[in-house]
Design a protein around this motif. Structure first.
Motif, PDB file in Angstrom:
ATOM      1  N   TYR A  14     -10.781 -59.861  31.047  1.00 36.16           N
ATOM      2  CA  TYR A  14      -9.902 -61.000  31.302  1.00 36.16           C
ATOM      3  C   TYR A  14      -8.521 -60.702  30.749  1.00 36.16           C
ATOM      4  O   TYR A  14      -8.384 -60.023  29.730  1.00 36.16           O
ATOM      5  CB  TYR A  14     -10.452 -62.265  30.627  1.00 36.16           C
ATOM      6  CG  TYR A  14     -11.779 -62.708  31.185  1.00 36.16           C
ATOM      7  CD1 TYR A  14     -11.847 -63.421  32.372  1.00 36.16           C
ATOM      8  CD2 TYR A  14     -12.965 -62.418  30.520  1.00 36.16           C
ATOM      9  CE1 TYR A  14     -13.072 -63.833  32.888  1.00 36.16           C
ATOM     10  CE2 TYR A  14     -14.186 -62.824  31.023  1.00 36.16           C
ATOM     11  CZ  TYR A  14     -14.234 -63.532  32.207  1.00 36.16           C
ATOM     12  OH  TYR A  14     -15.439 -63.934  32.714  1.00 36.16           O
ATOM     13  N   THR A  15      -7.519 -61.222  31.430  1.00 43.62           N
ATOM     14  CA  THR A  15      -6.154 -61.159  30.921  1.00 43.62           C
ATOM     15  C   THR A  15      -5.683 -62.576  30.676  1.00 43.62           C
ATOM     16  O   THR A  15      -6.122 -63.523  31.345  1.00 43.62           O
ATOM     17  CB  THR A  15      -5.202 -60.456  31.913  1.00 43.62           C
ATOM     18  OG1 THR A  15      -5.203 -61.169  33.153  1.00 43.62           O
ATOM     19  CG2 THR A  15      -5.627 -59.015  32.139  1.00 43.62           C
ATOM     20  N   VAL A  44      -7.386 -66.785  38.740  1.00 43.82           N
ATOM     21  CA  VAL A  44      -7.360 -67.721  37.616  1.00 43.82           C
ATOM     22  C   VAL A  44      -8.768 -68.302  37.431  1.00 43.82           C
ATOM     23  O   VAL A  44      -9.331 -68.900  38.354  1.00 43.82           O
ATOM     24  CB  VAL A  44      -6.331 -68.849  37.846  1.00 43.82           C
ATOM     25  CG1 VAL A  44      -6.426 -69.899  36.737  1.00 43.82           C
ATOM     26  CG2 VAL A  44      -4.919 -68.274  37.909  1.00 43.82           C
ATOM     27  N   VAL A  45      -9.318 -68.101  36.234  1.00 46.07           N
ATOM     28  CA  VAL A  45     -10.674 -68.580  35.930  1.00 46.07           C
ATOM     29  C   VAL A  45     -10.676 -69.607  34.809  1.00 46.07           C
ATOM     30  O   VAL A  45     -11.727 -70.154  34.465  1.00 46.07           O
ATOM     31  CB  VAL A  45     -11.619 -67.407  35.580  1.00 46.07           C
ATOM     32  CG1 VAL A  45     -11.736 -66.444  36.759  1.00 46.07           C
ATOM     33  CG2 VAL A  45     -11.164 -66.694  34.321  1.00 46.07           C
ATOM     34  N   VAL A 100     -12.510 -73.906  31.798  1.00 48.48           N
ATOM     35  CA  VAL A 100     -12.897 -72.586  32.268  1.00 48.48           C
ATOM     36  C   VAL A 100     -13.868 -72.796  33.435  1.00 48.48           C
ATOM     37  O   VAL A 100     -14.764 -73.645  33.356  1.00 48.48           O
ATOM     38  CB  VAL A 100     -13.572 -71.754  31.147  1.00 48.48           C
ATOM     39  CG1 VAL A 100     -14.063 -70.413  31.667  1.00 48.48           C
ATOM     40  CG2 VAL A 100     -12.611 -71.564  29.979  1.00 48.48           C
ATOM     41  N   ALA A 101     -13.690 -72.036  34.514  1.00 50.29           N
ATOM     42  CA  ALA A 101     -14.576 -72.129  35.669  1.00 50.29           C
ATOM     43  C   ALA A 101     -16.023 -71.860  35.248  1.00 50.29           C
ATOM     44  O   ALA A 101     -16.279 -71.041  34.361  1.00 50.29           O
ATOM     45  CB  ALA A 101     -14.137 -71.148  36.750  1.00 50.29           C
ATOM     46  N   ARG A 106     -18.938 -69.408  28.421  1.00 51.84           N
ATOM     47  CA  ARG A 106     -19.784 -68.734  27.425  1.00 51.84           C
ATOM     48  C   ARG A 106     -19.509 -67.230  27.375  1.00 51.84           C
ATOM     49  O   ARG A 106     -20.385 -66.438  27.045  1.00 51.84           O
ATOM     50  CB  ARG A 106     -21.271 -69.003  27.679  1.00 51.84           C
ATOM     51  CG  ARG A 106     -21.636 -70.433  27.946  1.00 51.84           C
ATOM     52  CD  ARG A 106     -22.038 -71.319  26.812  1.00 51.84           C
ATOM     53  NE  ARG A 106     -22.785 -70.724  25.761  1.00 51.84           N
ATOM     54  CZ  ARG A 106     -22.571 -71.005  24.482  1.00 51.84           C
ATOM     55  NH1 ARG A 106     -21.637 -71.846  24.130  1.00 51.84           N
ATOM     56  NH2 ARG A 106     -23.289 -70.456  23.541  1.00 51.84           N
ATOM     57  N   LYS A 107     -18.261 -66.861  27.700  1.00 49.87           N
ATOM     58  CA  LYS A 107     -17.859 -65.457  27.662  1.00 49.87           C
ATOM     59  C   LYS A 107     -16.629 -65.262  26.780  1.00 49.87           C
ATOM     60  O   LYS A 107     -15.973 -64.233  26.857  1.00 49.87           O
ATOM     61  CB  LYS A 107     -17.586 -64.960  29.089  1.00 49.87           C
ATOM     62  CG  LYS A 107     -18.827 -64.994  29.963  1.00 49.87           C
ATOM     63  CD  LYS A 107     -18.570 -64.530  31.364  1.00 49.87           C
ATOM     64  CE  LYS A 107     -19.869 -64.618  32.168  1.00 49.87           C
ATOM     65  NZ  LYS A 107     -19.699 -64.186  33.540  1.00 49.87           N
ATOM     66  N   GLY A 108     -16.296 -66.274  25.986  1.00 48.78           N
ATOM     67  CA  GLY A 108     -15.166 -66.155  25.069  1.00 48.78           C
ATOM     68  C   GLY A 108     -13.817 -66.491  25.671  1.00 48.78           C
ATOM     69  O   GLY A 108     -12.792 -66.352  24.997  1.00 48.78           O
TER      70      GLY A 108
END
Length: 152
Positions: free
Chosen positions: A3-4, A63-64, A89-90, A95-97
Motif C-alpha cells: 500500500y502507498t 484508492v482502498v 477502509v474498503a 485488518r491489514k494495517g
C-alpha cells in the motif's frame, strides 16, 4: 499487497472522488457520499485550504481507504488540534494495517504542523473502530450533540 499513502493536493480531485466512493460503501451511506458530489472547482478549493487534510491509501493504484481531517487552531494557546472527521477502509483491505498507517501518516503531518493532539469520534456500536482507536490512544467518554440549523 503493498500500500502507498499520500496526502492529497489540489491536483488529486479524482482520488478524492474515489475516496468518497470508499466512504459511501464502507459507511453504507452511498447517498450521502455519492448523491450530490461537489464540483471539481469546489473540491479543488477545499483541498487548497490549509486546514483540510486528506490522506489516501492505495493498493495496486486504486484508492482502498483514507481519512479526512481538519486542523483546528486553538484560541487559548498558540497550538493546533487535528480532528479526524471520516476514516474508512474498503472491506477487502481491512485488518491489514491500512487504518493504522493512515493514522501514522496523519501523525507525521500533524507533527509538521505543530499540532499537539489528534482526536476522533466513534459510534458506540462500532467495535472495530473503537478497538483500533483504543490501541492507538487514550479513550475519553464524551457526549456528542447535533444542533439542526433551520431556515427559520
Amino acid at each position: 499487497m503493498d500500500y502507498t499513502f499520500e496526502q492529497l493536493t489540489t491536483s488529486n480531485i479524482d482520488l478524492l472522488k474515489d475516496l468518497l466512493r470508499v466512504f459511501g460503501e464502507a459507511f453504507e451511506d452511498v447517498e450521502t457520499y455519492q448523491g450530490a458530489v461537489p464540483s471539481d472547482d469546489y473540491l479543488r478549493s477545499l483541498l487548497a485550504t490549509p486546514h483540510f487534510i486528506v490522506v489516501v491509501a492505495r493498493g495496486d493504484d486504486v484508492v482502498v481507504g483514507g481519512l479526512a481531517a481538519y486542523e483546528l487552531q486553538k484560541f487559548e494557546r498558540d497550538r493546533r488540534e487535528i480532528y479526524i472527521y471520516d476514516l474508512a477502509v474498503a472491506t477487502d483491505h481491512r485488518r491489514k494495517g491500512v487504518a493504522r498507517r493512515l493514522i501514522a501518516e496523519l501523525r507525521r503531518i500533524a507533527a509538521e504542523r505543530g499540532a499537539y493532539v489528534i482526536y476522533v469520534q466513534a459510534d458506540r456500536d462500532d467495535a472495530p473502530a473503537i478497538a483500533l482507536y483504543e490501541g492507538l490512544g487514550k479513550r475519553e467518554d464524551v457526549h456528542h450533540f447535533d444542533f439542526v440549523v433551520s431556515d427559520a
